[in-house]
Design a protein around this motif. Sequence first.
Motif, PDB file in Angstrom:
ATOM      1  N   ALA A  14       0.841  -1.197   0.000  1.00  0.00           N
ATOM      2  CA  ALA A  14       0.000   0.000   0.000  1.00  0.00           C
ATOM      3  C   ALA A  14       0.879   1.251   0.000  1.00  0.00           C
ATOM      4  O   ALA A  14       1.892   1.309   0.700  1.00  0.00           O
ATOM      5  N   GLY A  15       0.486   2.212  -0.815  1.00  0.00           N
ATOM      6  CA  GLY A  15       1.278   3.418  -0.973  1.00  0.00           C
ATOM      7  C   GLY A  15       2.269   3.357  -2.114  1.00  0.00           C
ATOM      8  O   GLY A  15       2.859   4.384  -2.486  1.00  0.00           O
ATOM      9  N   GLY A  16       2.466   2.168  -2.655  1.00  0.00           N
ATOM     10  CA  GLY A  16       3.418   1.995  -3.741  1.00  0.00           C
ATOM     11  C   GLY A  16       2.833   2.338  -5.094  1.00  0.00           C
ATOM     12  O   GLY A  16       1.695   2.807  -5.211  1.00  0.00           O
ATOM     13  N   SER A  17       3.633   2.083  -6.136  1.00  0.00           N
ATOM     14  CA  SER A  17       3.262   2.450  -7.500  1.00  0.00           C
ATOM     15  C   SER A  17       3.494   1.291  -8.453  1.00  0.00           C
ATOM     16  O   SER A  17       4.354   0.430  -8.216  1.00  0.00           O
ATOM     17  N   LEU A  18       2.727   1.281  -9.518  1.00  0.00           N
ATOM     18  CA  LEU A  18       2.913   0.353 -10.625  1.00  0.00           C
ATOM     19  C   LEU A  18       2.544   1.065 -11.915  1.00  0.00           C
ATOM     20  O   LEU A  18       1.722   1.980 -11.906  1.00  0.00           O
ATOM     21  N   ARG A  19       3.142   0.613 -13.012  1.00  0.00           N
ATOM     22  CA  ARG A  19       2.733   1.113 -14.312  1.00  0.00           C
ATOM     23  C   ARG A  19       2.319  -0.057 -15.182  1.00  0.00           C
ATOM     24  O   ARG A  19       3.120  -0.963 -15.443  1.00  0.00           O
ATOM     25  N   LEU A  20       1.077  -0.030 -15.609  1.00  0.00           N
ATOM     26  CA  LEU A  20       0.571  -1.047 -16.526  1.00  0.00           C
ATOM     27  C   LEU A  20       0.721  -0.564 -17.962  1.00  0.00           C
ATOM     28  O   LEU A  20       0.589   0.629 -18.238  1.00  0.00           O
ATOM     29  N   ASP A  64     -13.968   8.058 -10.178  1.00  0.00           N
ATOM     30  CA  ASP A  64     -13.748   8.898  -8.998  1.00  0.00           C
ATOM     31  C   ASP A  64     -12.769   8.247  -8.018  1.00  0.00           C
ATOM     32  O   ASP A  64     -11.991   8.938  -7.357  1.00  0.00           O
ATOM     33  N   SER A  65     -12.802   6.939  -7.953  1.00  0.00           N
ATOM     34  CA  SER A  65     -11.987   6.225  -6.976  1.00  0.00           C
ATOM     35  C   SER A  65     -10.491   6.308  -7.268  1.00  0.00           C
ATOM     36  O   SER A  65      -9.673   6.004  -6.393  1.00  0.00           O
ATOM     37  N   VAL A  66     -10.122   6.707  -8.486  1.00  0.00           N
ATOM     38  CA  VAL A  66      -8.698   6.744  -8.833  1.00  0.00           C
ATOM     39  C   VAL A  66      -8.210   8.133  -9.221  1.00  0.00           C
ATOM     40  O   VAL A  66      -7.011   8.319  -9.480  1.00  0.00           O
ATOM     41  N   LYS A  67      -9.100   9.102  -9.257  1.00  0.00           N
ATOM     42  CA  LYS A  67      -8.698  10.458  -9.639  1.00  0.00           C
ATOM     43  C   LYS A  67      -7.620  10.968  -8.692  1.00  0.00           C
ATOM     44  O   LYS A  67      -7.701  10.820  -7.483  1.00  0.00           O
ATOM     45  N   GLY A  68      -6.599  11.565  -9.286  1.00  0.00           N
ATOM     46  CA  GLY A  68      -5.488  12.086  -8.497  1.00  0.00           C
ATOM     47  C   GLY A  68      -4.416  11.060  -8.177  1.00  0.00           C
ATOM     48  O   GLY A  68      -3.335  11.419  -7.711  1.00  0.00           O
ATOM     49  N   ARG A  69      -4.690   9.783  -8.417  1.00  0.00           N
ATOM     50  CA  ARG A  69      -3.718   8.726  -8.145  1.00  0.00           C
ATOM     51  C   ARG A  69      -3.267   8.012  -9.420  1.00  0.00           C
ATOM     52  O   ARG A  69      -2.128   7.555  -9.495  1.00  0.00           O
ATOM     53  N   PHE A  70      -4.155   7.879 -10.371  1.00  0.00           N
ATOM     54  CA  PHE A  70      -3.852   7.165 -11.619  1.00  0.00           C
ATOM     55  C   PHE A  70      -3.753   8.168 -12.763  1.00  0.00           C
ATOM     56  O   PHE A  70      -4.461   9.187 -12.774  1.00  0.00           O
ATOM     57  N   ALA A  71      -2.916   7.851 -13.734  1.00  0.00           N
ATOM     58  CA  ALA A  71      -2.792   8.685 -14.921  1.00  0.00           C
ATOM     59  C   ALA A  71      -2.665   7.797 -16.150  1.00  0.00           C
ATOM     60  O   ALA A  71      -1.849   6.866 -16.158  1.00  0.00           O
ATOM     61  N   VAL A  72      -3.470   8.077 -17.155  1.00  0.00           N
ATOM     62  CA  VAL A  72      -3.444   7.306 -18.401  1.00  0.00           C
ATOM     63  C   VAL A  72      -2.743   8.131 -19.472  1.00  0.00           C
ATOM     64  O   VAL A  72      -2.889   9.359 -19.527  1.00  0.00           O
ATOM     65  N   SER A  73      -1.959   7.446 -20.294  1.00  0.00           N
ATOM     66  CA  SER A  73      -1.262   8.129 -21.378  1.00  0.00           C
ATOM     67  C   SER A  73      -1.119   7.180 -22.557  1.00  0.00           C
ATOM     68  O   SER A  73      -1.257   5.957 -22.405  1.00  0.00           O
ATOM     69  N   SER A  74      -0.834   7.758 -23.708  1.00  0.00           N
ATOM     70  CA  SER A  74      -0.770   6.962 -24.927  1.00  0.00           C
ATOM     71  C   SER A  74       0.498   7.301 -25.694  1.00  0.00           C
ATOM     72  O   SER A  74       0.802   8.480 -25.895  1.00  0.00           O
ATOM     73  N   ASP A  75       1.221   6.280 -26.100  1.00  0.00           N
ATOM     74  CA  ASP A  75       2.415   6.448 -26.926  1.00  0.00           C
ATOM     75  C   ASP A  75       2.071   5.970 -28.332  1.00  0.00           C
ATOM     76  O   ASP A  75       2.028   4.759 -28.586  1.00  0.00           O
ATOM     77  N   HIS A  76       1.839   6.916 -29.230  1.00  0.00           N
ATOM     78  CA  HIS A  76       1.394   6.556 -30.580  1.00  0.00           C
ATOM     79  C   HIS A  76       2.494   5.887 -31.394  1.00  0.00           C
ATOM     80  O   HIS A  76       2.213   5.128 -32.312  1.00  0.00           O
ATOM     81  N   TYR A  82      -0.535   3.449 -21.401  1.00  0.00           N
ATOM     82  CA  TYR A  82      -0.019   3.195 -20.068  1.00  0.00           C
ATOM     83  C   TYR A  82      -1.030   3.647 -19.012  1.00  0.00           C
ATOM     84  O   TYR A  82      -1.778   4.606 -19.210  1.00  0.00           O
ATOM     85  N   LEU A  83      -1.007   2.959 -17.889  1.00  0.00           N
ATOM     86  CA  LEU A  83      -1.764   3.386 -16.721  1.00  0.00           C
ATOM     87  C   LEU A  83      -0.784   3.470 -15.565  1.00  0.00           C
ATOM     88  O   LEU A  83      -0.329   2.437 -15.048  1.00  0.00           O
ATOM     89  N   GLU A  84      -0.428   4.695 -15.198  1.00  0.00           N
ATOM     90  CA  GLU A  84       0.474   4.930 -14.083  1.00  0.00           C
ATOM     91  C   GLU A  84      -0.365   4.978 -12.821  1.00  0.00           C
ATOM     92  O   GLU A  84      -1.276   5.809 -12.697  1.00  0.00           O
ATOM     93  N   MET A  85      -0.059   4.103 -11.878  1.00  0.00           N
ATOM     94  CA  MET A  85      -0.853   3.997 -10.651  1.00  0.00           C
ATOM     95  C   MET A  85       0.028   4.325  -9.455  1.00  0.00           C
ATOM     96  O   MET A  85       1.052   3.655  -9.230  1.00  0.00           O
ATOM     97  N   LYS A  86      -0.367   5.331  -8.709  1.00  0.00           N
ATOM     98  CA  LYS A  86       0.395   5.752  -7.542  1.00  0.00           C
ATOM     99  C   LYS A  86      -0.477   5.682  -6.302  1.00  0.00           C
ATOM    100  O   LYS A  86      -1.700   5.634  -6.383  1.00  0.00           O
ATOM    101  N   ASN A  87       0.181   5.710  -5.141  1.00  0.00           N
ATOM    102  CA  ASN A  87      -0.531   5.652  -3.865  1.00  0.00           C
ATOM    103  C   ASN A  87      -1.580   4.537  -3.875  1.00  0.00           C
ATOM    104  O   ASN A  87      -2.750   4.747  -3.539  1.00  0.00           O
ATOM    105  N   LEU A  88      -1.141   3.360  -4.262  1.00  0.00           N
ATOM    106  CA  LEU A  88      -2.059   2.227  -4.386  1.00  0.00           C
ATOM    107  C   LEU A  88      -2.612   1.813  -3.036  1.00  0.00           C
ATOM    108  O   LEU A  88      -1.940   1.919  -1.996  1.00  0.00           O
ATOM    109  N   LYS A  89      -3.850   1.351  -3.067  1.00  0.00           N
ATOM    110  CA  LYS A  89      -4.552   0.936  -1.863  1.00  0.00           C
ATOM    111  C   LYS A  89      -4.968  -0.529  -2.006  1.00  0.00           C
ATOM    112  O   LYS A  89      -5.125  -1.022  -3.130  1.00  0.00           O
TER     113      LYS A  89
END
Length: 126
Positions: A14-20, A64-76, A82-89
Amino acid sequence: EVQLVESGGGLVQAGGSLRLSCAASGLIFDDYTIGWFRQAPGLEREREGVSCISNVDGRTRYADSVKGRFAVSSDHAKNTVYLEMKNLKPDDTAVYYCGAAEVWGSRCPSAYFGWWGQGIQVTVSS
């Protein structure tokens, strides 16, 4: 044939990060919306929309449950989302799926997504 392959899952405290990552092939990447969904343990759980991004114009949406913690981005260049996930619970524990849709919906409903990856496990320990 459209193929979506997720990677980057695993076990984190908990509190860690992952990138999918979601690598897409067999489609015109720039024309699609890519979404991230998750299904928590339990047979009756529905697949929950987490985030999605339009590769047409870059619009994004977050649950709503992930706003401010997750960020989605696209590499064309790499046809990868990618889904960057921070402060995981611990409540983020689930199998995460990426899906591809030909249209954008303001709430990214799962019914719009006609192609799916095989899913990848994310486990957050307390």
